[in-house]
Design a protein around this motif. Sequence first.
Motif, PDB file in Angstrom:
ATOM      1  N   LEU A  86       0.823  -1.133   0.116  1.00  0.00           N
ATOM      2  CA  LEU A  86      -0.149  -0.032  -0.095  1.00  0.00           C
ATOM      3  C   LEU A  86       0.967   1.157  -0.024  1.00  0.00           C
ATOM      4  O   LEU A  86       0.610   2.300  -0.856  1.00  0.00           O
ATOM      5  CB  LEU A  86      -0.831  -0.184   1.161  1.00  0.00           C
ATOM      6  CG  LEU A  86      -1.742   0.929   1.699  1.00  0.00           C
ATOM      7  CD1 LEU A  86      -2.760   1.429   0.128  1.00  0.00           C
ATOM      8  CD2 LEU A  86      -2.650   1.054   2.668  1.00  0.00           C
ATOM      9  N   ARG A  89       2.291   1.782  -3.486  1.00  0.00           N
ATOM     10  CA  ARG A  89       1.236   2.263  -4.161  1.00  0.00           C
ATOM     11  C   ARG A  89       0.988   3.749  -4.158  1.00  0.00           C
ATOM     12  O   ARG A  89       0.878   4.654  -4.832  1.00  0.00           O
ATOM     13  CB  ARG A  89      -0.145   1.474  -4.102  1.00  0.00           C
ATOM     14  CG  ARG A  89      -1.337   2.077  -5.066  1.00  0.00           C
ATOM     15  CD  ARG A  89      -2.344   1.111  -5.249  1.00  0.00           C
ATOM     16  NE  ARG A  89      -3.206   0.678  -4.154  1.00  0.00           N
ATOM     17  CZ  ARG A  89      -4.188   1.306  -3.376  1.00  0.00           C
ATOM     18  NH1 ARG A  89      -4.445   2.544  -4.059  1.00  0.00           N
ATOM     19  NH2 ARG A  89      -4.681   1.025  -2.523  1.00  0.00           N
ATOM     20  N   PHE A  90       0.680   4.003  -2.875  1.00  0.00           N
ATOM     21  CA  PHE A  90       0.499   5.615  -2.533  1.00  0.00           C
ATOM     22  C   PHE A  90       1.713   6.518  -3.168  1.00  0.00           C
ATOM     23  O   PHE A  90       1.449   7.428  -3.598  1.00  0.00           O
ATOM     24  CB  PHE A  90       0.570   5.747  -0.862  1.00  0.00           C
ATOM     25  CG  PHE A  90      -0.832   5.522  -0.390  1.00  0.00           C
ATOM     26  CD1 PHE A  90      -1.787   5.219  -1.037  1.00  0.00           C
ATOM     27  CD2 PHE A  90      -0.811   5.504   1.091  1.00  0.00           C
ATOM     28  CE1 PHE A  90      -3.355   5.002  -0.436  1.00  0.00           C
ATOM     29  CE2 PHE A  90      -2.149   5.351   1.675  1.00  0.00           C
ATOM     30  CZ  PHE A  90      -3.185   5.107   1.055  1.00  0.00           C
ATOM     31  N   GLU A  93       1.008   6.763  -7.011  1.00  0.00           N
ATOM     32  CA  GLU A  93       0.032   7.421  -7.045  1.00  0.00           C
ATOM     33  C   GLU A  93       0.017   8.869  -6.736  1.00  0.00           C
ATOM     34  O   GLU A  93      -0.499   9.830  -7.517  1.00  0.00           O
ATOM     35  CB  GLU A  93      -1.378   6.913  -6.582  1.00  0.00           C
ATOM     36  CG  GLU A  93      -1.838   5.705  -7.153  1.00  0.00           C
ATOM     37  CD  GLU A  93      -2.943   4.840  -6.390  1.00  0.00           C
ATOM     38  OE1 GLU A  93      -3.276   3.792  -6.877  1.00  0.00           O
ATOM     39  OE2 GLU A  93      -3.176   5.349  -5.308  1.00  0.00           O
ATOM     40  N   ARG A  94       0.721   9.138  -5.707  1.00  0.00           N
ATOM     41  CA  ARG A  94       0.983  10.394  -5.202  1.00  0.00           C
ATOM     42  C   ARG A  94       2.050  11.432  -5.847  1.00  0.00           C
ATOM     43  O   ARG A  94       2.011  12.308  -5.669  1.00  0.00           O
ATOM     44  CB  ARG A  94       1.004  10.511  -3.677  1.00  0.00           C
ATOM     45  CG  ARG A  94      -0.268  10.123  -3.056  1.00  0.00           C
ATOM     46  CD  ARG A  94      -0.287   9.899  -1.495  1.00  0.00           C
ATOM     47  NE  ARG A  94      -1.568   9.454  -1.032  1.00  0.00           N
ATOM     48  CZ  ARG A  94      -1.884   9.247   0.237  1.00  0.00           C
ATOM     49  NH1 ARG A  94      -1.037   9.374   1.208  1.00  0.00           N
ATOM     50  NH2 ARG A  94      -3.190   8.541   0.356  1.00  0.00           N
ATOM     51  N   ALA A 143       5.443   7.506   0.728  1.00  0.00           N
ATOM     52  CA  ALA A 143       3.956   7.292   0.653  1.00  0.00           C
ATOM     53  C   ALA A 143       3.393   8.534   1.312  1.00  0.00           C
ATOM     54  O   ALA A 143       2.306   8.802   1.166  1.00  0.00           O
ATOM     55  CB  ALA A 143       3.532   5.973   1.359  1.00  0.00           C
ATOM     56  N   GLU A 144       4.005   9.230   2.054  1.00  0.00           N
ATOM     57  CA  GLU A 144       3.531  10.545   2.666  1.00  0.00           C
ATOM     58  C   GLU A 144       2.057  10.336   3.286  1.00  0.00           C
ATOM     59  O   GLU A 144       1.126  10.958   3.273  1.00  0.00           O
ATOM     60  CB  GLU A 144       3.293  11.518   1.507  1.00  0.00           C
ATOM     61  CG  GLU A 144       4.527  12.236   1.111  1.00  0.00           C
ATOM     62  CD  GLU A 144       4.330  13.050  -0.050  1.00  0.00           C
ATOM     63  OE1 GLU A 144       3.046  13.596  -0.274  1.00  0.00           O
ATOM     64  OE2 GLU A 144       5.281  13.915  -0.256  1.00  0.00           O
ATOM     65  N   SER A 145       2.251   9.139   4.319  1.00  0.00           N
ATOM     66  CA  SER A 145       1.222   8.889   4.853  1.00  0.00           C
ATOM     67  C   SER A 145       1.156   8.525   6.463  1.00  0.00           C
ATOM     68  O   SER A 145       1.825   7.250   6.867  1.00  0.00           O
ATOM     69  CB  SER A 145       0.398   7.754   4.344  1.00  0.00           C
ATOM     70  OG  SER A 145      -0.800   7.173   5.062  1.00  0.00           O
ATOM     71  N   GLY A 199       1.048   2.288  -9.926  1.00  0.00           N
ATOM     72  CA  GLY A 199       0.831   1.946  -8.624  1.00  0.00           C
ATOM     73  C   GLY A 199       0.327   0.542  -8.586  1.00  0.00           C
ATOM     74  O   GLY A 199       0.863  -0.069  -7.419  1.00  0.00           O
TER      75      GLY A 199
END
Lengths: 241, 241, 241, 241
Positions: A86, A89-90, A93-94, A143-145, A199
């Motif tokens: 995940l 993928r982030f 996508e980001r 991922a910046e999350s 992603g």
Amino acid sequence: MSQSVAALLKLREVILSGSLPPGERLSENGVAERLGASRTPVRAALARLAEEGLLEPIPSGGFMVKAFTEREIRDAIEVRGTLEGLAARFAAERGASPEGLAHLRDILEGIDAVLVRDPAAGIDFTEYVTLNEHFHQLLLELAESPVLARKVGQAVALPFASPSGFVMAQGALPEARVILTVAQEQHRSVVEAISLREGARAEAIMREHARLAHRNLALALRQGKLHLVQGGALIQRRLPA
Amino acid sequence: MSQSVAALLKLREVILSGSLPPGERLSENGVAERLGASRTPVRAALARLAEEGLLEPIPSGGFMVKAFTEREIRDAIEVRGTLEGLAARFAAERGASPEGLAHLRDILEGIDAVLVRDPAAGIDFTEYVTLNEHFHQLLLELAESPVLARKVGQAVALPFASPSGFVMAQGALPEARVILTVAQEQHRSVVEAISLREGARAEAIMREHARLAHRNLALALRQGKLHLVQGGALIQRRLPA
Amino acid sequence: MSQSVAALLKLREVILSGSLPPGERLSENGVAERLGASRTPVRAALARLAEEGLLEPIPSGGFMVKAFTEREIRDAIEVRGTLEGLAARFAAERGASPEGLAHLRDILEGIDAVLVRDPAAGIDFTEYVTLNEHFHQLLLELAESPVLARKVGQAVALPFASPSGFVMAQGALPEARVILTVAQEQHRSVVEAISLREGARAEAIMREHARLAHRNLALALRQGKLHLVQGGALIQRRLPA
Amino acid sequence: MSQSVAALLKLREVILSGSLPPGERLSENGVAERLGASRTPVRAALARLAEEGLLEPIPSGGFMVKAFTEREIRDAIEVRGTLEGLAARFAAERGASPEGLAHLRDILEGIDAVLVRDPAAGIDFTEYVTLNEHFHQLLLELAESPVLARKVGQAVALPFASPSGFVMAQGALPEARVILTVAQEQHRSVVEAISLREGARAEAIMREHARLAHRNLALALRQGKLHLVQGGALIQRRLPA
């Protein structure tokens, strides 16, 4: 370092080292005595390790050192791979920054250098593990999350679920070079996928990357190398039928 | 229109209408006579329909009208959904233009309008099918991949595999409104995913979207509505045990 | 072999060999003369190759030899990988027979043997390609889906999209051994995933497996080895700016 | 209930209710006084809520009530959906028991009954939430993975990330019936996918299912209904520009 943190680190190390065997019941008093700590920080450490999954609460009160089946470890690895997937993928996508991608490529070169050195001299596993952990950490940052970063942190609290959990056991195995070559190819492909903003591909690669650990686990079990794995003493070998 | 194209279109229609039942052997002469065409364009049409999968070559020479099992139709739908999923992923990863996305949203509004009209008046399925085909076509264009567009074109040559293949059969069913509502939600979600560049999500939605046709197929089979499906005459009903 | 099939095979070979350069216009008469064939089978062959994608119809009539951009080839490889991924997922979900799995494992051993031979002697690429094609073919059979098998067949009609399309070019490259080692690991993992009925994993591995060809394509382009690739003459090199 | 558990539950409730606004600094003494509890259980509760993510540690010591951005909530929902997706995949791949599947289908019928009742009477959201939570819980059990169950438990500790987090806000919205119809279709499809052992499909559906909450979140934000969401007081509304 607070007393609580000290107690937590010490207790975790004692458990992972195998000094307290799986199934052992722990009382606050007993642990406090063993660690030379007072009861309040010990209570907090016990609760935290239960949260992490290294201890199991006993219905009658208190905790027990957890024994892990091969299946539970495979599941823990799959959870970690799913969350790292995940993250990848982030990142794709980001849109990762050019600086972040350049940094990842530097680490790839570092790992290449470790792998191509004189085969007779062998692989420097300590250097590999350092670079590998750095790679996984940086991927997570891209991922910046913060929410996800916290979850990955919880998932790798079980040492055999971590990205480098089985590398040291692998070190003693003849298959090591092939496995590390494949792992590095996956590192390289995930960086490519992120830079192309693919992603789905980035996610799938990180999942498969985690599963290399399944294979290392199976090898370590078969060859009796579990003592080389942090927390290996908690892994339940299946009894002969 | 060339003689070849005319022969192909006529022969395809004859087969899909069920005038030539599954299992029927076709000879060049027989087909030429039936269509009032000469042998050369008929030969080309037979070869092309074999390529599409509507005819099966017979080892001894010539062709036979293909009978399709329920499983083969499910597989054809899954292949179409997989390829449309890839198209949606490409559109998301490659970055669809604002104009393309605006166009998709216009079609969504058109379908909304079809669905919310006076329930007593019923749904205008012809209008729905037109808008739906347009939506799927535009999505494919946003993928910017002629290679993939060709593959999707081949996949929908089997009419029951096409995005609107079962809508007319559905029209006669009480579940129609729920199914179209769900389909429209999937349309809306895939547009959102593409605009957010979430390729894995866009791909998964289009796959699931195609599978609505499985359900329509099962309903049509159960309720004996296959005559409402183009090519329905080629679908093999299972014999009662 | 019928006249039509003979004409098709000959014309395809002439195009893939590069004797007819991309952009060349083909007339029925010209091709018939070149092949020493009559016009009817030539017409069928032209139509079929247009269907496969090697020829492009010209609006004014007739056909032109297709030039492929790097992007189109990447897309063709992605389509093939997506369809092979679906096949691997079907095999996993539907449950492959023990005999089928044993057969796959035999091929894996054969490839292992090719790879571990005396490094000084080099790799026998012809043997590798034979075993590799057999592996991919068998995997497709385990999917038990004639509909899908037809689609994969259409997807690999473009030779540079096929599983072994770039292996011979790779043969001349120093990276060959690493790439084949990674490919074999993917073969091994997909067999494991199928036997464990892990369909999502099997699908993802086959997709990633196909993408090894992207890398080989890039290497072949960079090193000017396109003449070693079947159909390489149709690939458009980007012009220097 | 121990003093620690009581303190934890009370403090969590106080925070989620919004009585302690985001950004508020909490000291052990202050909280102990507010709850009428002694300092030791309060310290444990603070640590646990930091672990869950409702509190943030302050570098200078102590904790602060966390404010959540819309993006953080979307990420938390995505993490939950990803883990539930993994659970659904495990259930499909490992083969759910007929009893387990029958139980899931019973819940589906219960939800159907809630949805089809007299539209004038409205939907009984409390009954819906009970059945919905039961569905998600049972799905998790079918995964047969205590390791994963623990992770999902941690992921839904943030109330707005839970499967029913936004249903009550939705209750006040005209779109509610459509959203619940779509949700129920996803429930139905995931059960079908599990029973057919289609793991990739089951996983993708549960991910998309979680994303319905994104939409509900956006609606609740737009319509100022955050007070209907548990923990809604912690969500940072973007300031008008």
